[in-house]
Design an enzyme around this catalytic site. Structure first.
Site, PDB file in Angstrom:
ATOM      1  CB  SER A 180       5.064   1.742   6.277  1.00 56.97           C
ATOM      2  OG  SER A 180       5.679   0.463   6.145  1.00 56.97           O
ATOM      3  CE  LYS A 226       3.466  -2.198   4.955  1.00 59.70           C
ATOM      4  NZ  LYS A 226       4.792  -2.065   5.591  1.00 59.70           N
ATOM      5  CB  SER A 256       7.585  -0.755   8.396  1.00 58.03           C
ATOM      6  OG  SER A 256       8.057   0.451   7.881  1.00 58.03           O
TER       7      SER A 256
END
Lengths: 481, 89
Positions: free
Chosen positions: A152, A77, A176
């Protein structure tokens, strides 16, 4: 070559000499180049990955000691720092930021000969749950390109689901990791608070966020946890993992374990298909010898408001550092007064980040702190007490990861409250510091449904054993891309 | 109930320049209104729990040299100084 194998199978295949790291990583990059135009999981791709894999093959051939990953291709990420790599947080503010150091999880994975194939998309500064708030455009759900992949850590989930890597690391502040895992049919893990070092994770809400793996199988998550958990002197909130081997005994089963079904997470607003899948999961657990009973956690209905109040406050503080002097984009200082320069530079934050920063300034401010921020902290305390009491009676808790099915891109983007409520089942684990996992369980109209299991703090191993037991009862279709 | 003026004031304090002020204010307003649900949580008498970290768990307060000149990573610098806008006009 089959790219659709698990991380553990990959390691075994390379160890046995059936495949080379170089070939596998090369095929993985080919896959990224062929499908990512549609999916937009990646913000940057490591074009040196094949060369790095070749070096690992050389180590294997020369009989040198090789790390446990054997060149396994992993996506990261884009809020985790990899030295000398772009780390944008999917924000225009950090569009050209090159991290000067490695996050601890990256150091650990490098030591184990993992290969980072690229940095993946996310909501800007991890504020969102669809990736629609990425400054570089949304990722698409590989199960249906018109639908959101969750967020996310949406890029992480998409890249694992669509076979663009073997595993990924995301971060979970309010769901997330688990939310996109559920929407994309991967495993997503939020560990006990402190089990994984946050050093090198760009901060959003430090008091509740954790780095977590997204993988194809529960065993792969246990494998990743073995590699990245434990105390780190650079993050004093980390806790001992006591050299736990999370893979050992993962097939112990859950016979005789007590599982609480969280009433408030299967109530009003739940999609009938999600409810039906949850009932089926409960029935499967009972079939495996677990004892399932309903439990009420009264504070859950206030948890989303408490969560957004606390995270906005921490975000307001954490994002104050982005003044475009120490970090930022090319915007000359000449002709500006100090404060007006910073305000102008910060226009490059996206709309959701700006909204949350305004909230973060408002809710703890004089005259409002008692009504919002302090009350949110009290809800957090009471919720923690309720959950601790629940774990005196139950070994595990169960709920759907998300109460609704994946929805269409753009469907909820202008309705903040509707988006808030998508988080209702995931924020409890963050506010209480408990470990939680989402495992792929079912599909409805071609869209995935994940089931969430929670355990008490430090009971990560038990949680993985339960998730593995449930996973073994499930057979799911292959992603259609 | 939160006023538009309060939200505008906070956005200035947070150094957020906003063009489409009305839309922002409306959305922030909606969010804050939702937070009013906290009033019915009945937690007035609840103690706020805090996580204590003993000082012995903190790392030593000592200088550790970094192997690169970080200042060279900045866009605007001269020598060892960061170039910043003037403090007043």
């Amino acid at each position: 070559m089959n790219l659709k194998i698990s991380a553990l199978d990959y390691v075994q295949e390379v160890k046995n000499g059936n495949i080379s790291a170089e070939d596998f990583v090369a095929k993985t990059l080919e896959r990224i180049h062929s499908v990512d135009e549609k999916l937009h999981a990646f913000l940057s791709v490591n074009e040196n990955a094949v060369d790095q894999a070749r070096e690992i093959d050389k180590k294997i051939k020369s009989g040198k000691k090789v790390g446990d990953c054997f060149g396994m291709p992993i996506s990261i990420k884009d809020n985790l720092c990899i030295k000398e790599s772009k780390t944008t947080c999917a924000s225009k503010m950090l569009e050209s930021f090159i991290a000067p150091y490695d996050a601890t999880v990256i150091t650990k994975l490098k030591e184990q000969d993992a290969i980072f194939v690229g940095k993946v998309n996310m909501d800007e500064f991890a504020m969102g749950l669809t990736t629609e708030f990425s400054a570089f455009g949304p990722s698409k759900n590989p199960w249906n390109l018109e639908y959101v992949p969750g967020g996310s850590s949406g890029g992480s989930a998409v890249s694992v689901s669509a076979f663009e890597c073997v595993a990924s690391l995301g971060s979970d502040t309010g769901g997330s990791v688990r939310n996109p895992a559920s929407f994309c049919s991967t495993v997503g893990y939020k560990p006990t608070y402190g089990l994984i070092s946050r050093y090198g994770l760009i901060s959003y809400a430090n008091s509740i966020e954790q780095i977590g793996p997204l993988t194809r199988t529960v065993k792969d998550t246990a494998f990743m946890l073995n590699l990245i958990s434990g105390v780190d002197s650079k993050d004093n909130t980390t806790i001992e993992n006591n050299n736990e081997d999370y893979l050992l005994g993962i097939n112990s089963g859950i016979e005789g374990k007590k599982i609480g079904i969280i009433k408030e997470m299967i109530g009003e607003g739940i999609d009938p298909a999600v409810l039906s899948a949850t009932k089926e999961a409960i029935s499967k657990f009972e079939g495996l010898g677990a004892i399932c009973e309903e439990i009420s956690l009264d504070m859950v209905k206030y948890s989303v408001a408490a969560y957004y109040t606390i995270t906005a406050t921490e975000a307001g503080s954490n994002l104050a550092r982005y003044d475009n002097l120490r970090y930022g984009y090319d915007f000359p200082v000449e002709g500006y007064e100090f404060n007006s320069y910073i305000s102008k530079a910060r226009r490059n934050f996206g709309p959701e980040v700006k909204r949350r920063m305004i909230l973060g300034g408002f809710v703890p401010s004089a005259g409002h702190a008692g009504k919002y921020f302090l009350k949110a902290l009290k809800v957090k305390s009471k919720l923690t007490k309720e959950v601790n009491e629940a774990f005196e009676k139950f070994d595990l808790l169960i709920a759907p990861t998300v109460p609704v099915l994946p929805f269409k891109l753009g469907e909820k983007i202008n309705d903040p409250i509707s988006l808030f409520l998508v988080d209702i089942n995931t924020v409890t684990a963050n506010l209480t510091g408990k470990p939680a996992i989402s495992i792929p369980f079912s599909h409805s109209n071609g869209l995935p449904i994940g089931i969430q299991i929670l355990a008490d703090s430090g009971k990560d191993k038990l949680l993985l054993q339960a998730a593995y037991a449930l996973e073994q009862t499930v057979s799911l279709p292959e992603v259609p891309i | 109930m939160v006023t538009e003026e309060e939200i505008e004031h906070v956005s200035k304090l947070m150094k957020i320049d906003v063009d489409d002020h009305k839309e922002y204010v409306e959305k922030v307003h909606t969010m804050i209104d939702y937070f009013d649900i906290l009033d019915s949580a009945g937690v007035e008498s609840e103690e706020i729990s805090v996580q204590e970290i003993p000082i012995s768990n903190l790392r030593d307060d000592k200088y550790i040299p970094f192997n690169q000149k970080l200042i060279e990573k900045l866009k605007h610098y001269k020598g060892t100084y960061v170039r910043a806008p003037k403090m007043s006009s």
